[in-house]
Design a protein around this motif. Structure first.
Motif, PDB file in Angstrom:
ATOM      1  N   VAL A 105       0.763  -1.162   0.107  1.00  0.00           N
ATOM      2  CA  VAL A 105       0.005   0.021   0.049  1.00  0.00           C
ATOM      3  C   VAL A 105       0.725   1.205  -0.029  1.00  0.00           C
ATOM      4  CG1 VAL A 105      -1.670   1.375   1.473  1.00  0.00           C
ATOM      5  CG2 VAL A 105      -1.949  -1.136   1.181  1.00  0.00           C
ATOM      6  N   ILE A 106       1.560   1.426   0.945  1.00  0.00           N
ATOM      7  CA  ILE A 106       2.497   2.623   1.339  1.00  0.00           C
ATOM      8  C   ILE A 106       3.217   2.747   0.050  1.00  0.00           C
ATOM      9  CG2 ILE A 106       4.114   3.893   2.633  1.00  0.00           C
ATOM     10  CD1 ILE A 106       2.644   2.500   5.189  1.00  0.00           C
ATOM     11  N   VAL A 107       4.225   1.794  -0.474  1.00  0.00           N
ATOM     12  CA  VAL A 107       5.134   2.143  -1.447  1.00  0.00           C
ATOM     13  C   VAL A 107       4.393   2.625  -2.696  1.00  0.00           C
ATOM     14  CG1 VAL A 107       6.775   1.015  -3.051  1.00  0.00           C
ATOM     15  CG2 VAL A 107       6.598   0.528  -0.583  1.00  0.00           C
ATOM     16  N   PRO A 108       3.478   1.771  -3.172  1.00  0.00           N
ATOM     17  CA  PRO A 108       2.708   2.592  -4.472  1.00  0.00           C
ATOM     18  C   PRO A 108       2.289   3.832  -4.209  1.00  0.00           C
ATOM     19  CG  PRO A 108       1.667   0.232  -3.695  1.00  0.00           C
ATOM     20  CD  PRO A 108       3.054   0.702  -3.146  1.00  0.00           C
ATOM     21  N   PHE A 109       1.566   4.080  -3.192  1.00  0.00           N
ATOM     22  CA  PHE A 109       1.079   5.316  -2.681  1.00  0.00           C
ATOM     23  C   PHE A 109       2.039   6.446  -3.133  1.00  0.00           C
ATOM     24  CE2 PHE A 109      -0.451   8.323   0.544  1.00  0.00           C
ATOM     25  CZ  PHE A 109      -1.600   8.798  -0.122  1.00  0.00           C
ATOM     26  N   PHE A 110       3.305   6.276  -2.521  1.00  0.00           N
ATOM     27  CA  PHE A 110       4.323   7.129  -2.422  1.00  0.00           C
ATOM     28  C   PHE A 110       4.495   7.363  -3.923  1.00  0.00           C
ATOM     29  CE2 PHE A 110       8.916   8.667  -2.431  1.00  0.00           C
ATOM     30  CZ  PHE A 110       8.784   9.419  -1.328  1.00  0.00           C
TER      31      PHE A 110
END
Length: 517
Positions: free
Chosen positions: A144-149
């Motif tokens: 979630v957080i990596v692609p969101f970034f």
């Protein structure tokens, strides 16, 4: 916000017997922080067993299991993932008020400039297909957080674009990577909330998520009138929000995916005991390209061909498209028909947010009722009971559309069409959540695929509605344009009643239903 710690007995390296006497069972599983399956051979005596060093949770009350986290920790985790999901939802519609600026700058039609919204939403539709396998292999945080970034980086690319082609490409990939939290955050709620509380948690989560498309137009309009480059600042704002939330989440939010947590625990056991046999079930699984294609890409489309998924996904996607159509219709009504200025003409969209709040409280009420039904049925889901609120909302959505359309004449006070959008959005929220909950309960084993199918369908509808919405309202007028969509909504009213009455029989014939597993 760290996960509960667990102690591992210190033993001499290379001497696992001192840690696991009599065949490998730890002297104190509670102290070790693992649950161990004692090996038993065919004669009933302890011996070699492949599960001898299998790491699992220590019963239902294990504090290391996210389901047993404190309410405060669960709420914080839910809030942060909701903030991650708010980002792409906000980004999808903040671009709407600046479409005219983009069209003027690059000398294209409004319809072409509107592709910036549509391509973003198409990207969100494909995001679950790409990033769901990532979250199941490496955990929710990475998935979630990596692609969101990364989606924030594409927002920067959009803000600095020198031509329309770059704007559209950046918007698509911003939506593609932003689709990761839209799809995977629902899995986080399943990781940390038990069934009896999950419905209410999902409603509170949805308040934040669904609020994005209703609040964003006002901010987009404010930036649009701030100067010639106001449209670029909408993307800069999205990027800044994305980076801040992603960094805070990466630092403070713990991992929630159970298999990955157990894999980390097994790794700690191996390091502490120098016994490399400790493992979790997740360590035995290797995601192959074939599984990605069959499980995460082909299955959602195959499920869309079944009557239940086709009907529910279409209804939920249509309702979601209505939400984005409202974002288009409100500026037409108040800026063009009533002559309001650009920023005030977006204020009535807040009426849609009020509708989301009311619809959410309705879902909480019926969710508490469903919890009692679930308890009376010994914890076995009854998908049709999820449609109680939907059977009310199916009338409210077309009613709101008709009220909005036929009070659009300036002779009626502004509160009349705003009331229509509020009623419409109450219907949208109860329909959308009811359909989603029904699919999850009906397809327990394949719920992730059912959600992915819904996400893809709703993104396609939401992408299409802005493209024809502006043309429809300008050519037919607000009354008949709104009524046309309202008539389609009326035609869909029987859907929740048919499945409430005949759902069990239909599910028996569905190859993916948990009823036939």
């Amino acid at each position: 916000m760290t996960s509960p710690t667990y102690k591992v007995p210190q033993v001499p390296p290379g001497n696992p017997e001192s840690f696991c006497p009599e065949g490998g069972a730890p002297t104190s599983p509670r102290t070790a922080g693992v649950a161990v399956h004692p090996p038993v051979d065919e004669k009933g005596s302890k011996g070699s067993d492949p599960n001898q060093y299998l790491v699992t949770f220590e019963g239902e009350d294990d504090p290391y299991c996210p389901l047993n986290w404190s309410f405060k920790k669960k709420s914080f985790t839910t809030m942060m993932y909701a903030c991650c999901t708010f980002g792409p939802q906000f980004s999808s519609s903040v671009y709407g008020p600046v479409i005219g600026d983009v069209a003027t700058l690059y000398n294209v039609s409004t319809e072409v400039a509107t592709l910036g919204v549509s391509l973003f939403l198409i990207g969100v539709g494909f995001g679950p297909m790409v990033f769901a396998p990532v979250s199941e292999v490496y955990g929710r945080k990475i998935g979630v957080i990596v692609p969101f970034f990364i989606s924030g980086l594409f927002a920067i690319g959009c803000a600095t674009a020198s031509n329309l082609q770059t704007v559209l490409i950046m918007r698509f990939f911003q939506g593609l990577f932003g689709g990761a939290p839209v799809s995977n955050s629902g899995g986080v709620l399943g990781d940390i909330w038990r069934p009896e509380a999950r419905g209410i948690a999902l409603v509170c989560y949805s308040f934040v998520v669904a609020g994005g498309p209703t609040i964003a137009p006002l901010i987009g309009a404010s930036l649009s009138v701030s100067g010639d480059n106001g449209w670029r600042w909408t993307s800069y704002l999205c990027a800044a929000y994305t980076f801040v939330v992603a960094i805070i989440s990466a630092i403070t939010v713990p991992e929630t995916y159970h298999p990955v947590l157990l894999s980390k625990k097994a790794k700690t056991m191996r390091t502490a005991t120098q016994n490399w046999a400790w493992h979790s079930r997740h360590d035995e699984w290797d995601l192959t390209f074939s599984e990605i294609v069959t499980k995460h890409m082909a299955r959602p489309f195959a499920m869309l061909l079944t009557p239940i998924v086709a009907a529910m996904c279409t209804y939920a996607a249509f309702a979601f498209g209505i939400l984005y159509l409202g974002v288009i219709a409100i500026p037409v009504e108040f800026r063009i028909v009533r002559g309001w200025k650009e920023v005030p003409s977006c204020l009535p969209a807040l009426g849609m947010f009020v509708g989301i709040l009311i619809g959410g409280f309705m879902n909480i009420y019926f969710g508490r009722r469903y919890a009692r039904v679930l308890l009376a049925n010994n914890g076995k889901p009854i998908p049709e009971e999820r449609l109680k609120a939907t059977r009310i909302g199916c009338f409210l959505m077309p009613l709101g559309l008709f009220i909005f359309g036929w009070t659009s004449n300036p002779k009626y006070p502004w509160i009349a069409p705003v009331s229509g959008t509020t009623v419409m959005t109450i219907g949208f929220f109860t329909i959308f959540q009811g359909c989603l909950n029904y699919l999850v309960d009906a397809f327990l084993r394949f719920s992730a695929s059912a959600i992915a199918a819904t996400t893809f369908a709703r993104s396609c509808f939401a992408a299409a509605f802005p493209l024809f919405g502006d043309i429809m309202f300008n050519n037919l007028g607000v009354p008949w344009g709104s009524s046309l969509v309202g008539f389609v909504a009326v035609a869909m009213i029987p859907i929740p009643f048919v499945f409430y009455r005949f759902g069990p029989e239909i599910r028996k014939r569905n190859p993916y239903s948990s009823q036939v597993m």
